[in-house]
Design a protein around this motif. Structure first.
Motif, PDB file in Angstrom:
ATOM      1  N   ILE B  19       0.844  -1.209   0.000  1.00 49.64           N
ATOM      2  CA  ILE B  19       0.000   0.000   0.000  1.00 49.64           C
ATOM      3  C   ILE B  19       0.876   1.254   0.000  1.00 49.64           C
ATOM      4  CG2 ILE B  19      -1.714   1.319   1.332  1.00 49.64           C
ATOM      5  CD1 ILE B  19      -2.792  -1.422   2.313  1.00 49.64           C
ATOM      6  N   PHE B  20       1.921   1.250   0.844  1.00 52.57           N
ATOM      7  CA  PHE B  20       2.864   2.368   0.912  1.00 52.57           C
ATOM      8  C   PHE B  20       3.477   2.604  -0.462  1.00 52.57           C
ATOM      9  CE2 PHE B  20       7.343   3.745   2.312  1.00 52.57           C
ATOM     10  CZ  PHE B  20       6.980   5.075   2.446  1.00 52.57           C
ATOM     11  N   PHE B  21       3.938   1.516  -1.081  1.00 51.87           N
ATOM     12  CA  PHE B  21       4.564   1.590  -2.404  1.00 51.87           C
ATOM     13  C   PHE B  21       3.602   2.194  -3.434  1.00 51.87           C
ATOM     14  CE2 PHE B  21       5.767  -0.152  -6.541  1.00 51.87           C
ATOM     15  CZ  PHE B  21       7.129   0.073  -6.558  1.00 51.87           C
ATOM     16  N   ASP B  22       2.383   1.710  -3.434  1.00 52.04           N
ATOM     17  CA  ASP B  22       1.402   2.201  -4.411  1.00 52.04           C
ATOM     18  C   ASP B  22       1.084   3.677  -4.197  1.00 52.04           C
ATOM     19  OD1 ASP B  22       1.353  -0.274  -5.557  1.00 52.04           O
ATOM     20  OD2 ASP B  22      -0.452  -0.935  -4.513  1.00 52.04           O
ATOM     21  N   LYS B  23       0.920   4.053  -2.939  1.00 49.67           N
ATOM     22  CA  LYS B  23       0.625   5.467  -2.653  1.00 49.67           C
ATOM     23  C   LYS B  23       1.805   6.358  -3.050  1.00 49.67           C
ATOM     24  CE  LYS B  23      -2.817   5.238   1.038  1.00 49.67           C
ATOM     25  NZ  LYS B  23      -3.110   5.617   2.438  1.00 49.67           N
ATOM     26  N   LEU B  24       3.016   5.859  -2.747  1.00 47.64           N
ATOM     27  CA  LEU B  24       4.222   6.609  -3.131  1.00 47.64           C
ATOM     28  C   LEU B  24       4.267   6.838  -4.635  1.00 47.64           C
ATOM     29  CD1 LEU B  24       7.406   5.308  -1.272  1.00 47.64           C
ATOM     30  CD2 LEU B  24       6.382   7.579  -1.187  1.00 47.64           C
ATOM     31  N   CYS B  25       4.025   5.762  -5.405  1.00 51.20           N
ATOM     32  CA  CYS B  25       4.066   5.861  -6.873  1.00 51.20           C
ATOM     33  C   CYS B  25       3.135   6.964  -7.347  1.00 51.20           C
ATOM     34  CB  CYS B  25       3.619   4.553  -7.520  1.00 51.20           C
ATOM     35  SG  CYS B  25       4.815   3.246  -7.346  1.00 51.20           S
ATOM     36  N   LYS B  26       1.973   7.029  -6.721  1.00 55.27           N
ATOM     37  CA  LYS B  26       0.973   8.009  -7.137  1.00 55.27           C
ATOM     38  C   LYS B  26       1.475   9.434  -6.885  1.00 55.27           C
ATOM     39  CE  LYS B  26      -3.979   8.293  -6.985  1.00 55.27           C
ATOM     40  NZ  LYS B  26      -5.188   8.051  -6.207  1.00 55.27           N
ATOM     41  N   ILE B  27       2.056   9.635  -5.725  1.00 58.23           N
ATOM     42  CA  ILE B  27       2.557  10.975  -5.395  1.00 58.23           C
ATOM     43  C   ILE B  27       3.784  11.330  -6.236  1.00 58.23           C
ATOM     44  CG2 ILE B  27       3.595  12.389  -3.560  1.00 58.23           C
ATOM     45  CD1 ILE B  27       1.847  10.947  -1.555  1.00 58.23           C
ATOM     46  N   LEU B 110       0.122  17.369  -0.108  1.00 60.06           N
ATOM     47  CA  LEU B 110       0.440  16.003  -0.554  1.00 60.06           C
ATOM     48  C   LEU B 110       0.051  14.977   0.508  1.00 60.06           C
ATOM     49  CD1 LEU B 110       3.985  16.523  -2.176  1.00 60.06           C
ATOM     50  CD2 LEU B 110       1.825  16.182  -3.376  1.00 60.06           C
ATOM     51  N   ASN B 111      -0.408  15.468   1.647  1.00 63.71           N
ATOM     52  CA  ASN B 111      -0.815  14.605   2.768  1.00 63.71           C
ATOM     53  C   ASN B 111       0.283  13.617   3.145  1.00 63.71           C
ATOM     54  OD1 ASN B 111      -2.403  13.446   4.735  1.00 63.71           O
ATOM     55  ND2 ASN B 111      -3.489  12.100   3.312  1.00 63.71           N
ATOM     56  N   ILE B 141      14.053  11.429  -2.669  1.00 64.18           N
ATOM     57  CA  ILE B 141      13.977  11.291  -4.132  1.00 64.18           C
ATOM     58  C   ILE B 141      15.380  11.434  -4.731  1.00 64.18           C
ATOM     59  CG2 ILE B 141      13.081  12.304  -6.275  1.00 64.18           C
ATOM     60  CD1 ILE B 141      10.607  13.217  -4.644  1.00 64.18           C
ATOM     61  N   TYR B 142      16.143  12.419  -4.205  1.00 67.15           N
ATOM     62  CA  TYR B 142      17.504  12.618  -4.710  1.00 67.15           C
ATOM     63  C   TYR B 142      18.347  11.359  -4.506  1.00 67.15           C
ATOM     64  CZ  TYR B 142      22.291  14.091  -5.167  1.00 67.15           C
ATOM     65  OH  TYR B 142      23.612  14.148  -5.547  1.00 67.15           O
ATOM     66  N   LEU B 143      18.278  10.783  -3.305  1.00 66.66           N
ATOM     67  CA  LEU B 143      19.102   9.603  -3.033  1.00 66.66           C
ATOM     68  C   LEU B 143      18.633   8.402  -3.857  1.00 66.66           C
ATOM     69  CD1 LEU B 143      19.538   9.850   0.848  1.00 66.66           C
ATOM     70  CD2 LEU B 143      21.214  10.438  -0.912  1.00 66.66           C
ATOM     71  N   TYR B 149      15.475  13.311 -11.501  1.00 67.91           N
ATOM     72  CA  TYR B 149      14.131  12.958 -11.022  1.00 67.91           C
ATOM     73  C   TYR B 149      13.656  13.969  -9.979  1.00 67.91           C
ATOM     74  CZ  TYR B 149      13.453   8.506 -13.360  1.00 67.91           C
ATOM     75  OH  TYR B 149      13.231   7.551 -14.310  1.00 67.91           O
ATOM     76  N   CYS B 150      14.597  14.353  -9.135  1.00 65.49           N
ATOM     77  CA  CYS B 150      14.324  15.327  -8.091  1.00 65.49           C
ATOM     78  C   CYS B 150      13.843  16.633  -8.738  1.00 65.49           C
ATOM     79  CB  CYS B 150      15.660  15.540  -7.385  1.00 65.49           C
ATOM     80  SG  CYS B 150      15.569  16.249  -5.805  1.00 65.49           S
ATOM     81  N   GLU B 151      14.541  17.022  -9.783  1.00 67.06           N
ATOM     82  CA  GLU B 151      14.219  18.243 -10.517  1.00 67.06           C
ATOM     83  C   GLU B 151      12.824  18.148 -11.142  1.00 67.06           C
ATOM     84  OE1 GLU B 151      16.952  18.842 -13.742  1.00 67.06           O
ATOM     85  OE2 GLU B 151      16.761  21.021 -13.621  1.00 67.06           O
ATOM     86  N   LYS B 152      12.532  17.006 -11.775  1.00 66.73           N
ATOM     87  CA  LYS B 152      11.231  16.812 -12.413  1.00 66.73           C
ATOM     88  C   LYS B 152      10.120  16.874 -11.373  1.00 66.73           C
ATOM     89  CE  LYS B 152      12.587  13.698 -15.641  1.00 66.73           C
ATOM     90  NZ  LYS B 152      12.659  12.275 -15.961  1.00 66.73           N
ATOM     91  N   PHE B 153      10.346  16.207 -10.236  1.00 70.58           N
ATOM     92  CA  PHE B 153       9.327  16.195  -9.176  1.00 70.58           C
ATOM     93  C   PHE B 153       9.066  17.618  -8.679  1.00 70.58           C
ATOM     94  CE2 PHE B 153       7.961  16.035  -4.767  1.00 70.58           C
ATOM     95  CZ  PHE B 153       6.884  15.160  -4.836  1.00 70.58           C
ATOM     96  N   ILE B 154      10.128  18.362  -8.464  1.00 69.48           N
ATOM     97  CA  ILE B 154       9.963  19.737  -7.966  1.00 69.48           C
ATOM     98  C   ILE B 154       9.241  20.593  -9.016  1.00 69.48           C
ATOM     99  CG2 ILE B 154      11.187  21.825  -7.190  1.00 69.48           C
ATOM    100  CD1 ILE B 154      13.334  19.924  -5.981  1.00 69.48           C
ATOM    101  N   HIS B 155       9.531  20.353 -10.285  1.00 70.99           N
ATOM    102  CA  HIS B 155       8.809  21.087 -11.330  1.00 70.99           C
ATOM    103  C   HIS B 155       7.326  20.741 -11.316  1.00 70.99           C
ATOM    104  CE1 HIS B 155      11.348  23.690 -13.786  1.00 70.99           C
ATOM    105  NE2 HIS B 155      12.329  22.986 -13.261  1.00 70.99           N
TER     106      HIS B 155
END
Lengths: 247, 247
Positions: B19-27, B110-111, B141-143, B149-155
């Motif tokens: 469940i954690f993994f799936d929720k993470l993927c979504k965020i 992002l809860n 995310i950076y690690l 990826y970190c950059e994309k997420f922040i964008h």
């Protein structure tokens, strides 16, 4: 065909640009793709230059960018390198590494001031210009080649040569004195041998070996004899660490 | 074979991890490679957990890392986005974007607090926990996936949804009121239509359309109706900008 085109491009570049390009390659350790970013990094506001869109063409905005890149690369390095350090420690160490004084030293050692284009009197620049153009230079690398090149450059030129965590923590003031002290206690013969002394004036380069009991224990290269000795001593210290720490 | 192995790995993971993994993927918008970094980002110091090497296992060091990554990604964005802004402007705008208040808002939206593991009373966390785990999450995310990826997420999650330069400059307080004012002056009919209202409690999601003279001019999605309306109005504003600015 590509080679041929490159040759044409190369030949059509003015001689001055060619010298700038070659010197840049040497400092960067790679070929710049777009030299305009570096030109900007060395253009002082006193030139009153504008870009095509009418915005000021000088290094001041690039300083902001380079400072941010330095901050994140050093943060990641410290995070990985000192797993025992808490948030407060990491923050403190980073500010020591990116201190004004330290950035000035970095800029001065790379002799970036040789590239500056300015209408102001160089005597009025003040010490901080070295650090400022060093930051701008980092910003230019980021714009030219992206984060990974920027990261590699900071590792090569800042972290490997200057970031010495025990020293920054104030635990070790000088590796040279540590090693000399140990040699004297242990009655070992030692001397520093300058095996390289090249370059002229602003671009001097020294290579120094530390020889203990007729064996080369450490070598160092830097822009001053003192720094090269310290580097050689640091390497010798780590080679001898177990023996030294026992004492 | 790869699919088969993936299935085994997937099935062997406990349901809770799944469940954690799936929720993470979504965020995240991508699959995490090493979930341990994210687990760390949500572990509060009150758990007193240690890692294999005996160092504290909680999100505090990751905050330092995430803060640095945010700083450099936002710096590069502002540098490119506002070519007219000088160093002082860029510095000021960046601190507005990464203000404590703003980071808390991002974490809350992002809860992320749903994932927290703690032995402390959640009532004693205070407001800043949202921003703190948001920063730690960026660090994770950076690690896990590196700078790009970190950059994309922040964008995606910070810049596109929250960084509104005219608003930050104080030039525009609310696009909704700007657009409504214009509609009233121009005697245009307008209304906001909620076309999506999903999720429960902490994870509500709203979709709102702004309809002007029977045409959809802007759409917005956000965690509150008010924010979704503002987003829709902002898009409508940019669609109508020439007309509005003439008035």
């Amino acid at each position: 065909m590509r080679k041929f085109l490159k040759k044409i491009i190369r030949n059509s570049r003015s001689q001055e640009d060619g010298i700038f390009f070659d010197k840049l390659c040497k400092i960067l350790g790679f070929k710049p793709l777009n030299i305009i970013f570096y030109t900007k990094a060395f253009t002082h506001r006193s030139t009153n230059k504008l870009d095509k869109t009418g915005n000021p063409f000088n290094y001041e905005r690039l300083e902001f960018l380079g400072d941010a890149m330095l901050g994140s690369v050093i943060a990641a390095h410290l995070y990985n390198e000192v797993p025992t350090g808490d948030e407060g420690y990491l923050t403190k160490m980073r500010s020591k590494i990116v201190s004004r004084e330290h950035l000035n030293e970095l800029g001065r050692d790379l002799n970036l001031i040789q590239f500056i284009e300015s209408k102001a009197n160089p005597l009025h620049f003040g010490e901080n210009i070295h650090g400022n153009i060093f930051e701008a230079f980092i910003g230019a690398i980021y714009l030219d080649r992206g984060y990974s090149y920027c990261e590699k450059f900071i590792h090569n030129k800042v972290i490997d040569s200057y970031v010495d965590i025990p020293k920054l923590e104030g635990k070790v003031i000088s590796y040279k004195s540590l090693v000399i002290e140990w040699c004297q206690k242990e009655k070992k013969q030692f001397f520093f041998d300058v095996f390289d002394d090249t370059g002229v004036e602003d671009q001097k380069y020294f290579g120094v070996k530390l020889i203990i009991d007729q064996k080369i224990i450490g070598k160092g290269r830097a822009t001053s004899k003192k720094k090269a000795e310290e580097k050689a001593a640091k390497r010798a210290y780590f080679a001898l660490q177990e023996k030294i720490d026992k004492k």
